[in-house]
Design a protein around this motif. Structure first.
Motif, short mmCIF file in Angstrom:
data_model
loop_
_atom_site.label_atom_id
_atom_site.label_comp_id
_atom_site.label_asym_id
_atom_site.label_seq_id
_atom_site.Cartn_x
_atom_site.Cartn_y
_atom_site.Cartn_z
N SER A 182 30.02 25.53 28.21
CA SER A 182 30.12 27.09 27.76
C SER A 182 30.21 27.97 29.17
O SER A 182 30.15 29.32 28.77
N GLN A 188 27.62 20.45 26.67
CA GLN A 188 27.99 21.59 26.03
C GLN A 188 27.77 22.90 26.48
O GLN A 188 28.59 23.82 26.53
N HIS A 214 33.71 30.66 31.95
CA HIS A 214 33.27 31.71 31.19
C HIS A 214 32.25 32.57 31.82
O HIS A 214 32.02 33.73 31.61
N PRO A 260 23.42 28.22 24.93
CA PRO A 260 24.20 28.68 25.82
C PRO A 260 24.11 30.05 26.20
O PRO A 260 24.21 30.86 27.19
#
Ligand code: SF4
Length: 400
Positions: free
Chosen positions: A319, A315, A323, A274
């Motif tokens: 992330s 995932q 964000h 990420p």
């Protein structure tokens, strides 16, 4: 891993190369690392790399531009730039689900040089050559195969597009289309622009990454004569955006009014993280390049060591959502094996009947349309939407 590219002075072979040569894309192209001996002279190799450089020769060609070589960390066998360019023995192993042509492109070629998979757009393959042969290349069965530029098939390909009015979008690809000279490229673009139903031309290129010297003022001036033209770049890691030559190339394109969108392949040991992914996306947006697709690695043969589980991709997407700016988030897609086309994937934010989960994991009740309030207008008979008449097809602007 390097945080900045190395100087070419650190390479014996290029220490004395004049700037005029180094900055010339044809010099970069001619002086690629192309043999195991040249590779070994440039970098200390691991046993796997040394063996693979020799044994993978018949499987997929070796090619690394001097520019890209400066991005490789000679002391780090895990360097992401190294992994993308230097073969490993893993390439020699094939899994049961892998294929030479995982997207079934060959079955969707009405004529050589054209892949017609979707109703309104085609892929026009104009060359097999690339400045950098990416070890994860999905089209490795044909890319690098010979030095042809499809001149023998191009007429038939253009005739097919001319005779197919449904085609409104042409993606010029290969190989690396920008490995052709300006004059040849302009002939192709002019021919496409001469086809009335072709609305959009796109060029899929890794040149700003592998050989940014190719984005010359003369090339950009030629490209802008063929608007509306879009450029699909292919950056996988933030370090690829660090060289000043790459940044200048991207600025030059956008300043000429050429919109750029980036495709990234999710690759184990390169960008399956990420933090690395977010940094890449932010650097792209700073250069006015819109992250477009994040591809799950295709099922081409010998790529198991590059593949990342879909769950991990989701995932990484999770992330990002909430964000960072939505503008920086690409669509995560799987290109379905057997020619099924791109399938978009998103983390599921629905948490039950009337319940949604936000990026912080908090739950919110959401009254969906139709569950309350006044009755909606009658649905459109053509599409079911609740709106006025559709715009005429094809769309034409009305004079005021
Ligand atoms: S530049 Fe594109 S076509 Fe060429 S080797 Fe890399 S991924 Fe394949």
């Amino acid at each position: 891993m390097l945080s900045q590219p190395r100087s070419r002075r650190e390479f014996a072979a290029w220490a004395d190369v004049p700037d005029a040569d180094w900055d010339d894309w044809r010099w970069q192209f001619r002086n690629r690392i192309a043999t195991p001996e040249q590779l070994e002279a440039a970098f200390p190799l691991t046993t796997s790399e040394r063996d693979a450089a020799r044994r993978s020769r018949d499987l997929f060609r070796l090619g690394i531009t001097p520019h890209w070589a400066t991005l490789i960390d000679p002391d780090d066998p895990q360097c992401p730039m190294r992994r993308q360019a230097i073969p490993l023995l893993d390439e020699l192993s094939t899994s049961a689900f892998e294929h030479t042509d995982p997207l079934d492109e060959d079955a969707h070629r009405p004529v050589p040089g054209v892949v017609h998979r979707y109703p309104d757009r085609v892929l026009l393959l104009v060359t097999h050559e690339c400045p950098l042969y990416c070890r994860y290349c999905t089209r490795r069965r044909i890319v690098g195969d010979h030095d042809g530029n499809h001149s023998d098939t191009l007429h038939a390909a253009l005739d097919y597009i001319r005779a197919t009015p449904a085609v409104r979008d042409v993606l010029v690809s290969g190989g690396e289309p920008l490995s052709l000279g300006d004059r040849r490229l302009e002939e192709i673009l002019a021919a496409l622009r001469g086809i009335p139903h072709v609305e959009i031309v796109r060029i899929g290129t890794r040149a700003p990454v592998a050989m940014p010297q190719r984005i010359t003022p003369a090339l950009v001036a030629m490209l802008r004569r063929h608007h509306p033209l879009w450029l699909n770049t292919h950056f996988n890691h933030p370090l690829e955006l660090a060289p000043p030559a790459t940044r200048a190339a991207m600025e030059r394109l956008v300043d000429a009014g050429i919109p750029t969108g980036n495709q990234t392949v999710l690759l184990a040991g390169v960008n399956d993280c990420p933090v690395v992914m977010k940094r890449l996306l932010h650097e792209l947006v700073k250069l006015r390049c819109r992250p477009y697709y994040l591809y799950s690695c295709d099922h081409s043969q010998g790529l198991s060591h590059f593949r990342v589980p879909i769950e991990r991709g989701l995932q990484i997407l999770e992330s990002l959502w909430g964000h960072t700016s939505g503008y920086a988030i690409p669509q995560f897609v799987v290109d379905a094996p057997g020619g099924g086309g791109k399938i978009p994937l998103l983390p599921d934010y629905r948490a039950g009947e009337g319940l949604l989960r936000n990026f912080e994991g908090r739950l919110f009740r959401y009254a969906d349309a139709g569950s309350a309030g006044p009755p909606a207008p009658a649905p459109c008979p053509q599409c079911g939407g609740r709106h006025g008449p559709h715009a005429p097809e094809p769309f034409t602007a009305t004079a005021r």
